[in-house]
Write a protein that holds these residues in place. Structure first.
Motif, PDB file in Angstrom:
ATOM      1  N   ASN A  91       0.104  -6.707  -2.834  1.00  0.00           N
ATOM      2  CA  ASN A  91      -0.959  -6.047  -2.481  1.00  0.00           C
ATOM      3  C   ASN A  91      -0.699  -4.554  -3.876  1.00  0.00           C
ATOM      4  O   ASN A  91       0.363  -4.603  -4.636  1.00  0.00           O
ATOM      5  N   ALA A  92      -1.538  -3.679  -3.703  1.00  0.00           N
ATOM      6  CA  ALA A  92      -1.657  -3.245  -4.563  1.00  0.00           C
ATOM      7  C   ALA A  92      -0.700  -2.441  -4.785  1.00  0.00           C
ATOM      8  O   ALA A  92       0.727  -1.877  -5.652  1.00  0.00           O
TER       9      ALA A  92
ATOM     10  N   ALA B 179      11.095 -12.995  -2.966  1.00  0.00           N
ATOM     11  CA  ALA B 179      11.722 -12.112  -2.644  1.00  0.00           C
ATOM     12  C   ALA B 179      11.022 -10.529  -2.603  1.00  0.00           C
ATOM     13  O   ALA B 179      11.694 -10.275  -1.171  1.00  0.00           O
ATOM     14  N   TYR B 180      10.577 -10.122  -3.638  1.00  0.00           N
ATOM     15  CA  TYR B 180      10.225  -8.501  -3.455  1.00  0.00           C
ATOM     16  C   TYR B 180       9.206  -9.081  -2.600  1.00  0.00           C
ATOM     17  O   TYR B 180       9.049  -8.340  -1.417  1.00  0.00           O
TER      18      TYR B 180
ATOM     19  N   ALA C 202       8.265  -7.465   5.730  1.00  0.00           N
ATOM     20  CA  ALA C 202       9.241  -6.977   6.593  1.00  0.00           C
ATOM     21  C   ALA C 202       8.981  -6.188   7.092  1.00  0.00           C
ATOM     22  O   ALA C 202       8.700  -5.456   8.300  1.00  0.00           O
ATOM     23  N   TRP C 203       8.422  -4.371   6.414  1.00  0.00           N
ATOM     24  CA  TRP C 203       8.728  -3.529   6.397  1.00  0.00           C
ATOM     25  C   TRP C 203       7.599  -3.089   6.566  1.00  0.00           C
ATOM     26  O   TRP C 203       6.837  -2.490   7.434  1.00  0.00           O
ATOM     27  N   TRP C 204       6.423  -3.832   5.508  1.00  0.00           N
ATOM     28  CA  TRP C 204       4.882  -3.376   5.946  1.00  0.00           C
ATOM     29  C   TRP C 204       4.693  -3.724   6.988  1.00  0.00           C
ATOM     30  O   TRP C 204       3.792  -3.011   8.306  1.00  0.00           O
ATOM     31  N   GLN C 205       4.982  -4.983   8.072  1.00  0.00           N
ATOM     32  CA  GLN C 205       4.130  -5.251   9.351  1.00  0.00           C
ATOM     33  C   GLN C 205       4.454  -3.889  10.503  1.00  0.00           C
ATOM     34  O   GLN C 205       4.575  -3.557  11.659  1.00  0.00           O
TER      35      GLN C 205
ATOM     36  N   PHE D 279       0.099   0.485  11.307  1.00  0.00           N
ATOM     37  CA  PHE D 279      -0.632   1.912  11.360  1.00  0.00           C
ATOM     38  C   PHE D 279      -2.068   1.835  11.638  1.00  0.00           C
ATOM     39  O   PHE D 279      -3.362   1.930  12.614  1.00  0.00           O
ATOM     40  N   ASP D 280      -2.819   0.788  10.384  1.00  0.00           N
ATOM     41  CA  ASP D 280      -3.737   0.312  10.090  1.00  0.00           C
ATOM     42  C   ASP D 280      -4.685  -0.333  10.564  1.00  0.00           C
ATOM     43  O   ASP D 280      -5.884  -0.158  11.233  1.00  0.00           O
ATOM     44  N   SER D 281      -3.762  -1.920  11.347  1.00  0.00           N
ATOM     45  CA  SER D 281      -4.303  -2.100  11.908  1.00  0.00           C
ATOM     46  C   SER D 281      -5.234  -1.452  13.732  1.00  0.00           C
ATOM     47  O   SER D 281      -6.363  -2.061  13.996  1.00  0.00           O
ATOM     48  N   PHE D 282      -4.277  -0.154  13.748  1.00  0.00           N
ATOM     49  CA  PHE D 282      -4.286   0.684  15.105  1.00  0.00           C
ATOM     50  C   PHE D 282      -5.522   1.452  14.806  1.00  0.00           C
ATOM     51  O   PHE D 282      -6.284   1.478  15.787  1.00  0.00           O
TER      52      PHE D 282
END
Length: 362
Positions: free
Chosen positions: A118-119, A335-336, A342-345, A351-354
């Motif tokens: 993503n961006a 790999a990146y 893993a961190w984004w989740q 946060f964004d989903s909530f």
């Protein structure tokens, strides 16, 4: 802090140090460059990013380093910007590198591969992983150097004349889409069509094509495609965060004084922030306008997303098997992405989903 003050500070820091002021003055010559954009002036956010970058450079040098911006076709056709930079016909361009995958498939990663980053991940990969090194190794083959100077954010999937319910609905569908996304969809039965932006509306209206993708709500609303195709699908998984680059002729760049090189890099960083922030600002109201006009917003069915991911992985693996440089870049991105997701989740996604679920409560 004003951008002008910040950029001028970059110039002083790069050029001055312990050097006496007469030497600094001598290192600030009059320079005039021409920039060819791969976009028309009607796309005021993308084309406007090049203009904004040029203004930052001019402001930081008191007008001594001027970059004049030309829209696609005024000097060079949209898809020939890199060629013009390579030969020195123009000093620089503002363009997506995936336009030039026919020259080197590695360049697809400079813009973004299907189901890639993503961006924000793309920005981080470029600056803090090996993105800049890998893409510039490719651009160096064409006497060019690139700096990240814009991102569209995640794009939309496009306008469709009929509703999509399953993978079978893609069979024989004539879809205006270029690049690697088109190659992936071709494996699912789609017939990709490469059509100039100015001809897309008439082709969709006449039924010559069944669907068309462009960018996002702000630019898409201007095309008027919603008048002839009411289903608007998302996300544009082939461009999860499309990077745009300022590409300079390598010899011309190396001739610049160090201060100008520093200013140019800072201006690219500032333009990169400007473009994404502008799109984030204008896309939301544009989407509301599209929905008010009768557009029907639809997510791609899960079955289509899964089939597209499988086809994408197969295509990328086949290309990697034939090209060691492509494999090196693909391995870096994968790999990146795995590490970041893993961190984004944990952070951003939760946060964004909530917040999306609780929208309107406050």
């Amino acid at each position: 802090m004003e951008r002008r003050t910040f950029l001028r500070g970059a110039a002083v820091a790069a050029a001055a140090g312990a050097v006496a002021s007469p030497a600094v003055a001598q290192s600030m010559p009059e320079v005039k460059w021409r920039l060819t954009s791969s976009f028309p002036k009607t796309l005021d956010t993308i084309f406007g990013t090049a203009q904004t970058l040029a203004k930052y450079v001019s402001d930081a040098t008191d007008g001594r380093f001027q970059i004049q911006c030309f829209a696609a076709g005024e000097l060079v056709p949209a898809l020939q910007a890199l060629d013009a930079v390579t030969t020195g016909a123009v000093e620089c361009a503002h363009t997506p590198t995936y336009f030039y995958t026919g020259k080197d498939p590695v360049l697809v990663f400079g813009t973004g591969s299907p189901f890639g980053l993503n961006a924000r991940m793309a920005n981080a990969w470029w600056h803090f992983a090996d993105g800049a090194e890998l893409i510039n190794a490719s651009l160096a083959k064409f006497n060019a150097i690139g700096f990240l100077a814009g991102n569209s954010g995640c794009q939309m999937g496009g306008f469709f004349r009929k509703e999509l319910k399953d993978v079978a609905d893609l069979q024989g569908l004539k879809f205006r889409i270029a690049g690697m996304g088109g190659q992936v969809l071709a494996r699912l039965g789609v017939v990709p069509q490469v059509i100039a932006p100015g001809d897309v509306y008439s082709a969709l209206e006449r039924g010559t094509i069944d669907a068309a993708e462009f960018v996002g709500p702000y630019d898409d609303e201007k095309t008027g495609l919603y008048r002839v195709a009411k289903y608007y699908y998302y996300p544009g998984w082939w461009e999860g965060g499309a990077m745009i680059h300022f590409i300079a002729n390598l010899e011309k760049y190396n001739e610049l004084p160090p201060a100008y090189q520093a200013i140019l890099k800072q201006a690219c960083d500032a333009a990169n922030v400007w473009m994404l922030a502008k799109y984030d600002t204008v896309n939301a109201p544009a989407l509301r306008k599209l929905l008010a006009a009768g557009t029907e917003l639809r997510p791609f069915p899960q079955a289509i997303m899964e089939a597209a991911l499988k086809a994408s992985n197969e295509l990328l693996a086949e290309m990697a098997a034939k090209n060691p440089d492509f494999k090196k870049c693909l391995d870096s991105v994968n790999a990146y992405r795995a590490d970041q997701l893993a961190w984004w989740q944990v952070g951003e996604l939760s946060f964004d989903s909530f917040m999306a679920r609780t929208r309107g409560r406050s």
